[in-house]
Design an enzyme around this catalytic site. Sequence first.
Site, short mmCIF file in Angstrom:
data_model
loop_
_atom_site.label_atom_id
_atom_site.label_comp_id
_atom_site.label_asym_id
_atom_site.label_seq_id
_atom_site.Cartn_x
_atom_site.Cartn_y
_atom_site.Cartn_z
N ASN A 1 -5.55 -9.43 -7.87
CA ASN A 1 -5.60 -10.17 -6.60
C ASN A 1 -6.87 -11.00 -6.44
O ASN A 1 -6.91 -11.95 -5.68
CB ASN A 1 -5.46 -9.20 -5.42
CG ASN A 1 -6.34 -7.99 -5.54
OD1 ASN A 1 -6.23 -7.23 -6.49
ND2 ASN A 1 -7.24 -7.82 -4.59
N THR B 1 0.84 -1.21 0.00
CA THR B 1 0.00 0.00 0.00
C THR B 1 0.87 1.26 0.00
O THR B 1 0.63 2.19 -0.78
CB THR B 1 -0.94 -0.02 1.22
OG1 THR B 1 -1.72 -1.23 1.16
CG2 THR B 1 -1.86 1.19 1.26
N CYS C 1 -9.38 -7.17 1.81
CA CYS C 1 -9.62 -5.87 2.40
C CYS C 1 -11.12 -5.60 2.49
O CYS C 1 -11.55 -4.76 3.27
CB CYS C 1 -8.94 -4.78 1.59
SG CYS C 1 -7.25 -5.21 1.22
N1 PLP Z 1 -1.90 -4.63 -4.39
C1 PLP Z 1 -2.41 -5.87 -4.50
C2 PLP Z 1 -2.69 -6.41 -5.87
C3 PLP Z 1 -2.69 -6.61 -3.35
O1 PLP Z 1 -3.21 -7.84 -3.47
C4 PLP Z 1 -2.41 -6.05 -2.08
C5 PLP Z 1 -2.73 -6.78 -0.82
O2 PLP Z 1 -3.76 -7.46 -0.74
C6 PLP Z 1 -1.85 -4.77 -2.02
C7 PLP Z 1 -1.61 -4.09 -3.20
C8 PLP Z 1 -1.51 -4.14 -0.71
O3 PLP Z 1 -0.33 -4.71 -0.17
P1 PLP Z 1 -0.02 -4.63 1.39
O4 PLP Z 1 -0.97 -5.56 2.08
O5 PLP Z 1 1.40 -5.07 1.52
O6 PLP Z 1 -0.20 -3.21 1.81
#
Ligand code: PLP
Length: 372
Positions: A145, A70, A318
Amino acid sequence: MIYLDNNATTKPLPSVVASVRTALEERWHNPSSVHRAGQAARHAVELARAQIASLIGVPARQLTLVSGGTESIDLAIRGVLSAGGGGALVTSRAEHKAVRALAEDLSDTFEVRWLPLGPGGLVDVDALPGLLDGAALVSVQWANNETGVVQPIERVREVCRSAGVPLHCDGVQWVGKMPVEEPPCDLLSISAHKFHGPKGVGGLWVRPGVGVRPVLHGAQELGRRGGTENVPGILGAGAAAEAARDWLDDADARARLAGLRDRFERMVVEACPGAEVNSAGRDRLWNTSSIGFAGLSSEALLLSMSERGLAASAGSACSSGSLEPSAVLLSMGVEERVAQGTVRFSLSRFTTESEIERAAEITAECVRRVGG
Ligand code: PLP
């Protein structure tokens, strides 16, 4: 428990746990301190940076270490937009919420243009040239994701390159699962907890010459990101990157796992009339399976699976806890009653055949129970 929620997070490897523990016990000093103990911590951080950089084929000095995917995305997008002359951001509604919510937030100050999505949730590359006049940055993920669908990132890169617009790529789901010879973009975001590293550690690679204004100000990371380094997390991420790189040499292992995933889908679709695989027939990550059970509630399915020892998730992690159907699935044209009943199963490189067979049985049982 059969854990098929690896796109949410992965289990840290024993070597990762050992590195984190050693760092907490022995390398707890501040890497910016000039004394010997501080310099030992600095040396360990730089070794880990090199391990992580080598997973994505870039020189270590070009990789900024941050607190996860993030923050990496935030630094890339906010950093490029605020360094530029007020140009627009081009992105898509298939992106992770870390991109979409940031884009919404920035839309008060910067113009945001949404790249249309075609079948399967693929970005419409043909529409891209028409969106690039006055653009400061394009942000397109490498792999999704929720569905695992792989974006045509090389084609996106070609269009961006000929228009002279930098391309940021959210590689959080790709990196560690698939090899990277060199990043197909100008900025790449990664996150260690998606490849058996610790949570709270990520990286942003920036191609030299691309201007990124810091978001967190301070002396660390060559002024690109302030804050005392998370030494235990970074050392754990280094160990995870090293192990991932070794594993990625084995293309047969990926093919075998893709075969297991396909078998799981066949078993579930045969046992559950009406079940459909989202983004079926598209290029997808070997580990991800997003299956829609039209008319059922994904939350009820997940609870029933959890009672029987199967961990999966609905939409992105999320949004778990919310009953809203996934915005990503809706934006790619999945019907609301399918999106509402979609469950995401995501394998790790350690998932076994017997786990997959049992998971398919449990899924079919739960669908019958929740549907009946
Ligand atoms: N981008 C994608 C495609 C993700 O799947 C995720 C996490 O689920 C993130 C960004 C965010 O990563 P982080 O959990 O390390 O902040």
